[in-house]
Design a protein around this motif. Structure first.
Motif, mmCIF file in Angstrom:
data_model
loop_
_atom_site.group_PDB
_atom_site.id
_atom_site.type_symbol
_atom_site.label_atom_id
_atom_site.label_comp_id
_atom_site.label_asym_id
_atom_site.label_seq_id
_atom_site.Cartn_x
_atom_site.Cartn_y
_atom_site.Cartn_z
ATOM 1 N N GLY A 16 -0.057 -3.033 -11.054
ATOM 2 C CA GLY A 16 -1.341 -2.712 -11.658
ATOM 3 C C GLY A 16 -1.760 -1.307 -11.277
ATOM 4 N N GLN A 17 -3.050 -1.032 -11.449
ATOM 5 C CA GLN A 17 -3.538 0.323 -11.188
ATOM 6 C C GLN A 17 -3.843 0.545 -9.710
ATOM 7 O OE1 GLN A 17 -5.429 -2.129 -12.146
ATOM 8 N NE2 GLN A 17 -7.234 -1.991 -10.832
ATOM 9 N N GLY A 18 -3.921 -0.541 -8.949
ATOM 10 C CA GLY A 18 -4.222 -0.427 -7.528
ATOM 11 C C GLY A 18 -5.702 -0.185 -7.283
ATOM 12 N N THR A 19 -6.064 -0.246 -6.007
ATOM 13 C CA THR A 19 -7.440 0.035 -5.608
ATOM 14 C C THR A 19 -7.406 0.930 -4.374
ATOM 15 O OG1 THR A 19 -9.612 -0.955 -5.129
ATOM 16 C CG2 THR A 19 -7.676 -2.094 -4.224
ATOM 17 N N GLN A 20 -8.186 2.018 -4.414
ATOM 18 C CA GLN A 20 -8.159 3.009 -3.346
ATOM 19 C C GLN A 20 -8.991 2.541 -2.160
ATOM 20 O OE1 GLN A 20 -6.621 6.280 -3.137
ATOM 21 N NE2 GLN A 20 -7.293 6.050 -0.999
ATOM 22 N N VAL A 21 -8.400 2.619 -0.982
ATOM 23 C CA VAL A 21 -9.116 2.367 0.269
ATOM 24 C C VAL A 21 -9.079 3.645 1.087
ATOM 25 C CG1 VAL A 21 -9.111 1.099 2.451
ATOM 26 C CG2 VAL A 21 -8.612 -0.100 0.299
ATOM 27 N N ARG A 63 0.830 -1.184 0.000
ATOM 28 C CA ARG A 63 0.000 0.000 0.000
ATOM 29 C C ARG A 63 0.874 1.247 0.000
ATOM 30 N NH1 ARG A 63 -2.595 -0.294 6.136
ATOM 31 N NH2 ARG A 63 -0.689 0.296 7.284
ATOM 32 N N GLN A 64 0.306 2.314 -0.544
ATOM 33 C CA GLN A 64 1.014 3.584 -0.566
ATOM 34 C C GLN A 64 0.040 4.692 -0.185
ATOM 35 O OE1 GLN A 64 3.066 4.599 -4.231
ATOM 36 N NE2 GLN A 64 4.469 5.921 -3.100
ATOM 37 N N ALA A 65 0.332 5.323 0.931
ATOM 38 C CA ALA A 65 -0.454 6.459 1.391
ATOM 39 C C ALA A 65 0.155 7.742 0.837
ATOM 40 C CB ALA A 65 -0.478 6.491 2.912
ATOM 41 N N PRO A 66 -0.633 8.803 0.742
ATOM 42 C CA PRO A 66 -0.118 10.073 0.220
ATOM 43 C C PRO A 66 1.111 10.541 0.992
ATOM 44 C CG PRO A 66 -2.499 10.163 0.396
ATOM 45 C CD PRO A 66 -2.075 8.877 1.040
ATOM 46 N N ASP A 115 -5.378 5.300 9.399
ATOM 47 C CA ASP A 115 -4.014 5.087 8.891
ATOM 48 C C ASP A 115 -3.947 4.021 7.810
ATOM 49 O OD1 ASP A 115 -2.138 5.704 11.987
ATOM 50 O OD2 ASP A 115 -3.015 7.052 10.492
ATOM 51 N N ASP A 116 -5.026 3.288 7.611
ATOM 52 C CA ASP A 116 -5.066 2.281 6.540
ATOM 53 C C ASP A 116 -5.417 2.909 5.200
ATOM 54 O OD1 ASP A 116 -6.610 0.102 8.916
ATOM 55 O OD2 ASP A 116 -4.507 0.075 8.274
ATOM 56 N N THR A 117 -5.768 4.170 5.199
ATOM 57 C CA THR A 117 -6.101 4.859 3.949
ATOM 58 C C THR A 117 -4.888 4.889 3.028
ATOM 59 O OG1 THR A 117 -7.800 6.245 4.964
ATOM 60 C CG2 THR A 117 -6.784 7.064 2.942
ATOM 61 N N ALA A 118 -5.059 4.346 1.829
ATOM 62 C CA ALA A 118 -3.952 4.233 0.875
ATOM 63 C C ALA A 118 -4.478 3.616 -0.412
ATOM 64 C CB ALA A 118 -2.843 3.350 1.457
ATOM 65 N N VAL A 119 -3.619 3.626 -1.427
ATOM 66 C CA VAL A 119 -3.866 2.812 -2.607
ATOM 67 C C VAL A 119 -3.201 1.462 -2.365
ATOM 68 C CG1 VAL A 119 -3.594 2.579 -5.096
ATOM 69 C CG2 VAL A 119 -3.944 4.846 -4.081
ATOM 70 N N TYR A 120 -3.945 0.405 -2.569
ATOM 71 C CA TYR A 120 -3.465 -0.951 -2.327
ATOM 72 C C TYR A 120 -3.159 -1.635 -3.654
ATOM 73 C CZ TYR A 120 -4.577 -0.644 2.611
ATOM 74 O OH TYR A 120 -4.585 -0.287 3.946
ATOM 75 N N TYR A 121 -1.999 -2.283 -3.694
ATOM 76 C CA TYR A 121 -1.533 -2.982 -4.883
ATOM 77 C C TYR A 121 -1.147 -4.405 -4.524
ATOM 78 C CZ TYR A 121 -0.528 1.850 -6.417
ATOM 79 O OH TYR A 121 -0.605 3.186 -6.730
ATOM 80 N N CYS A 122 -1.230 -5.281 -5.487
ATOM 81 C CA CYS A 122 -0.630 -6.604 -5.289
ATOM 82 C C CYS A 122 0.549 -6.743 -6.245
ATOM 83 C CB CYS A 122 -1.644 -7.727 -5.490
ATOM 84 S SG CYS A 122 -2.289 -7.870 -7.152
ATOM 85 N N ASN A 123 1.472 -7.578 -5.862
ATOM 86 C CA ASN A 123 2.662 -7.836 -6.665
ATOM 87 C C ASN A 123 3.329 -9.062 -6.073
ATOM 88 O OD1 ASN A 123 5.080 -7.606 -8.262
ATOM 89 N ND2 ASN A 123 4.766 -5.400 -8.368
ATOM 90 N N THR A 124 4.342 -9.532 -6.755
ATOM 91 C CA THR A 124 5.121 -10.631 -6.213
ATOM 92 C C THR A 124 5.996 -10.115 -5.070
ATOM 93 O OG1 THR A 124 6.806 -10.202 -7.889
ATOM 94 C CG2 THR A 124 5.156 -11.880 -8.396
#
Length: 115
Positions: A106-111, A38-41, A88-97
């Protein structure tokens, strides 16, 4: 083309739950350790959970006891069940290896966790 497609994000109140999905375009991902990042602002991307090819999960301390990672090899899909969500869990979530590979992002999904 190799793709990882995330879905399931949204807006949820503190204490709520969401289930994220990551669909892989090819079965080879079933042989790999997969992770949710995940990546938060304003912050660096971080690994929050991973699952090995044989199903062993590992969690970051910040989500331990609240998040559960799982995978369904028949569907080439990895899931992240998120409970007791916090702001604090607010972020864009991505999956990867794990380790991550640049060409798999990928494009990620916003939480967004907010009242």
């Amino acid at each position: 083309q190799v793709q990882l497609v995330e879905s399931g994000g949204g807006l949820v109140q503190p204490g709520g739950s969401l289930r994220l999905s990551c669909a892989a375009s090819i079965r080879i991902f079933n042989l790999m350790t997969m992770g949710w990042y995940r990546q938060a602002p304003g912050k660096q991307r971080e690994l929050v959970a991973s699952i090995s090819a044989d199903g062993k999960p590992v969690y970051a301390d910040s989500v331990k006891g609240r998040f559960t990672i799982s995978r369904d090899k028949a569907k080439n899909t990895v899931y992240l069940q998120m409970n007791s969500l916090e702001s604090d869990d607010t972020a864009v979530y991505y999956c990867n290896t794990v380790p991550m590979r640049d060409n798999y992002w990928g494009q990620g999904t916003q939480v967004t966790v907010s009242s």
